[in-house]
Write a protein that holds these residues in place. Sequence first.
Motif, PDB file in Angstrom:
ATOM      1  N   TYR A  28     -62.622 -44.197 -47.306  1.00  0.00           N
ATOM      2  CA  TYR A  28     -61.840 -43.167 -47.974  1.00  0.00           C
ATOM      3  C   TYR A  28     -60.431 -43.235 -47.396  1.00  0.00           C
ATOM      4  O   TYR A  28     -60.203 -43.894 -46.374  1.00  0.00           O
ATOM      5  CB  TYR A  28     -62.452 -41.770 -47.818  1.00  0.00           C
ATOM      6  N   VAL A  29     -59.483 -42.578 -48.055  1.00  0.00           N
ATOM      7  CA  VAL A  29     -58.088 -42.649 -47.635  1.00  0.00           C
ATOM      8  C   VAL A  29     -57.574 -41.252 -47.306  1.00  0.00           C
ATOM      9  O   VAL A  29     -57.764 -40.311 -48.083  1.00  0.00           O
ATOM     10  CB  VAL A  29     -57.206 -43.274 -48.742  1.00  0.00           C
ATOM     11  N   VAL A  30     -56.932 -41.131 -46.162  1.00  0.00           N
ATOM     12  CA  VAL A  30     -56.233 -39.906 -45.792  1.00  0.00           C
ATOM     13  C   VAL A  30     -54.758 -40.139 -46.115  1.00  0.00           C
ATOM     14  O   VAL A  30     -54.115 -40.996 -45.513  1.00  0.00           O
ATOM     15  CB  VAL A  30     -56.422 -39.565 -44.297  1.00  0.00           C
ATOM     16  N   VAL A  31     -54.259 -39.398 -47.096  1.00  0.00           N
ATOM     17  CA  VAL A  31     -52.883 -39.538 -47.558  1.00  0.00           C
ATOM     18  C   VAL A  31     -52.058 -38.439 -46.875  1.00  0.00           C
ATOM     19  O   VAL A  31     -52.391 -37.261 -46.983  1.00  0.00           O
ATOM     20  CB  VAL A  31     -52.798 -39.381 -49.089  1.00  0.00           C
ATOM     21  N   GLN A  32     -50.981 -38.849 -46.174  1.00  0.00           N
ATOM     22  CA  GLN A  32     -50.174 -37.869 -45.456  1.00  0.00           C
ATOM     23  C   GLN A  32     -48.687 -38.116 -45.691  1.00  0.00           C
ATOM     24  O   GLN A  32     -48.213 -39.242 -45.600  1.00  0.00           O
ATOM     25  CB  GLN A  32     -50.458 -37.925 -43.963  1.00  0.00           C
ATOM     26  N   TYR A  33     -47.986 -37.026 -46.000  1.00  0.00           N
ATOM     27  CA  TYR A  33     -46.534 -37.043 -46.093  1.00  0.00           C
ATOM     28  C   TYR A  33     -46.041 -35.830 -45.329  1.00  0.00           C
ATOM     29  O   TYR A  33     -46.307 -34.694 -45.725  1.00  0.00           O
ATOM     30  CB  TYR A  33     -46.053 -36.999 -47.544  1.00  0.00           C
ATOM     31  N   GLU A  37     -51.287 -33.142 -46.172  1.00  0.00           N
ATOM     32  CA  GLU A  37     -52.338 -34.154 -46.013  1.00  0.00           C
ATOM     33  C   GLU A  37     -53.470 -33.881 -46.991  1.00  0.00           C
ATOM     34  O   GLU A  37     -53.879 -32.738 -47.170  1.00  0.00           O
ATOM     35  CB  GLU A  37     -52.858 -34.117 -44.565  1.00  0.00           C
ATOM     36  N   ARG A  38     -53.939 -34.944 -47.635  1.00  0.00           N
ATOM     37  CA  ARG A  38     -55.075 -34.859 -48.566  1.00  0.00           C
ATOM     38  C   ARG A  38     -56.006 -36.034 -48.286  1.00  0.00           C
ATOM     39  O   ARG A  38     -55.591 -37.062 -47.755  1.00  0.00           O
ATOM     40  CB  ARG A  38     -54.615 -34.939 -50.022  1.00  0.00           C
ATOM     41  N   ARG A  39     -57.231 -35.887 -48.730  1.00  0.00           N
ATOM     42  CA  ARG A  39     -58.241 -36.920 -48.513  1.00  0.00           C
ATOM     43  C   ARG A  39     -58.856 -37.329 -49.842  1.00  0.00           C
ATOM     44  O   ARG A  39     -59.175 -36.475 -50.679  1.00  0.00           O
ATOM     45  CB  ARG A  39     -59.310 -36.349 -47.579  1.00  0.00           C
ATOM     46  N   SER A  40     -59.028 -38.637 -50.026  1.00  0.00           N
ATOM     47  CA  SER A  40     -59.640 -39.141 -51.258  1.00  0.00           C
ATOM     48  C   SER A  40     -61.152 -38.994 -51.181  1.00  0.00           C
ATOM     49  O   SER A  40     -61.714 -38.641 -50.141  1.00  0.00           O
ATOM     50  CB  SER A  40     -59.278 -40.616 -51.458  1.00  0.00           C
ATOM     51  N   SER A  41     -61.796 -39.323 -52.269  1.00  0.00           N
ATOM     52  CA  SER A  41     -63.253 -39.396 -52.261  1.00  0.00           C
ATOM     53  C   SER A  41     -63.679 -40.655 -51.502  1.00  0.00           C
ATOM     54  O   SER A  41     -62.877 -41.550 -51.254  1.00  0.00           O
ATOM     55  CB  SER A  41     -63.774 -39.438 -53.700  1.00  0.00           C
ATOM     56  N   VAL A  42     -64.946 -40.720 -51.150  1.00  0.00           N
ATOM     57  CA  VAL A  42     -65.495 -41.876 -50.446  1.00  0.00           C
ATOM     58  C   VAL A  42     -65.946 -42.907 -51.478  1.00  0.00           C
ATOM     59  O   VAL A  42     -66.681 -42.582 -52.411  1.00  0.00           O
ATOM     60  CB  VAL A  42     -66.683 -41.460 -49.549  1.00  0.00           C
ATOM     61  N   ALA A  43     -65.498 -44.148 -51.303  1.00  0.00           N
ATOM     62  CA  ALA A  43     -65.926 -45.244 -52.179  1.00  0.00           C
ATOM     63  C   ALA A  43     -67.216 -45.814 -51.600  1.00  0.00           C
ATOM     64  O   ALA A  43     -67.199 -46.523 -50.598  1.00  0.00           O
ATOM     65  CB  ALA A  43     -64.849 -46.319 -52.252  1.00  0.00           C
ATOM     66  N   THR A  44     -68.342 -45.475 -52.207  1.00  0.00           N
ATOM     67  CA  THR A  44     -69.636 -45.876 -51.668  1.00  0.00           C
ATOM     68  C   THR A  44     -70.046 -47.285 -52.060  1.00  0.00           C
ATOM     69  O   THR A  44     -71.011 -47.805 -51.534  1.00  0.00           O
ATOM     70  CB  THR A  44     -70.735 -44.889 -52.108  1.00  0.00           C
ATOM     71  N   GLU A  45     -69.300 -47.879 -52.992  1.00  0.00           N
ATOM     72  CA  GLU A  45     -69.597 -49.257 -53.389  1.00  0.00           C
ATOM     73  C   GLU A  45     -68.382 -50.127 -53.135  1.00  0.00           C
ATOM     74  O   GLU A  45     -67.253 -49.657 -53.156  1.00  0.00           O
ATOM     75  CB  GLU A  45     -69.973 -49.313 -54.875  1.00  0.00           C
ATOM     76  N   GLY A  46     -68.609 -51.380 -52.893  1.00  0.00           N
ATOM     77  CA  GLY A  46     -67.496 -52.309 -52.715  1.00  0.00           C
ATOM     78  C   GLY A  46     -67.246 -52.709 -51.279  1.00  0.00           C
ATOM     79  O   GLY A  46     -66.567 -53.698 -51.040  1.00  0.00           O
ATOM     80  N   GLY A  47     -67.721 -51.928 -50.309  1.00  0.00           N
ATOM     81  CA  GLY A  47     -67.525 -52.276 -48.908  1.00  0.00           C
ATOM     82  C   GLY A  47     -66.064 -52.456 -48.565  1.00  0.00           C
ATOM     83  O   GLY A  47     -65.282 -51.531 -48.651  1.00  0.00           O
TER      84      GLY A  47
END
Length: 155
Positions: A28-33, A37-47
């Motif tokens: 997942y990605v923590v986006v900060q400016y 700060e916001r957090r994306s969803s978790v990508a459970t596929e794709g590794g």
Amino acid sequence: MAIGILEVFLVSAKGLSGNDFLGAADPYVVVQYKSEERRSSVATEGGGNPSWNEKIKLRVEYPGKGNDYKLSLRIMDKDTFSADDFMGEAIIYVKDLLVLGVENGTAELHPLKYSVTNANQCYSGEIQVGLSFTLKEVTDVNGEEEYGGWKESDY
């Protein structure tokens, strides 16, 4: 000072190295400016090659406090039984985008690939991200709204 919305379009990443002992990474990605700060969803596929196709919105002030106009994208690996692992980070400087957005009311960068570096500052893959800035209001130094260079009168 201008206030607007910075929209971050997280597309995907490639070549990320995961540290999971029992399986693929769940990034997942923590986006900060600045302080936002916001957090994306978790990508459970794709590794190590996840796809998010997700938009994250941040409230942005320009020029705002400080001269640091960098957007940080920290990629983390979601772990269930331990602390989440740091996979890497990409930094995007957004000052030019904000200036253009303040001048024109809106500005956009179509999705581009940015290098991801790990804790040792070594290349650790890439992330594809698009950005847009939309101006919402302009205030003068006293915090009052400006209208075409004129202040609205209370009289």
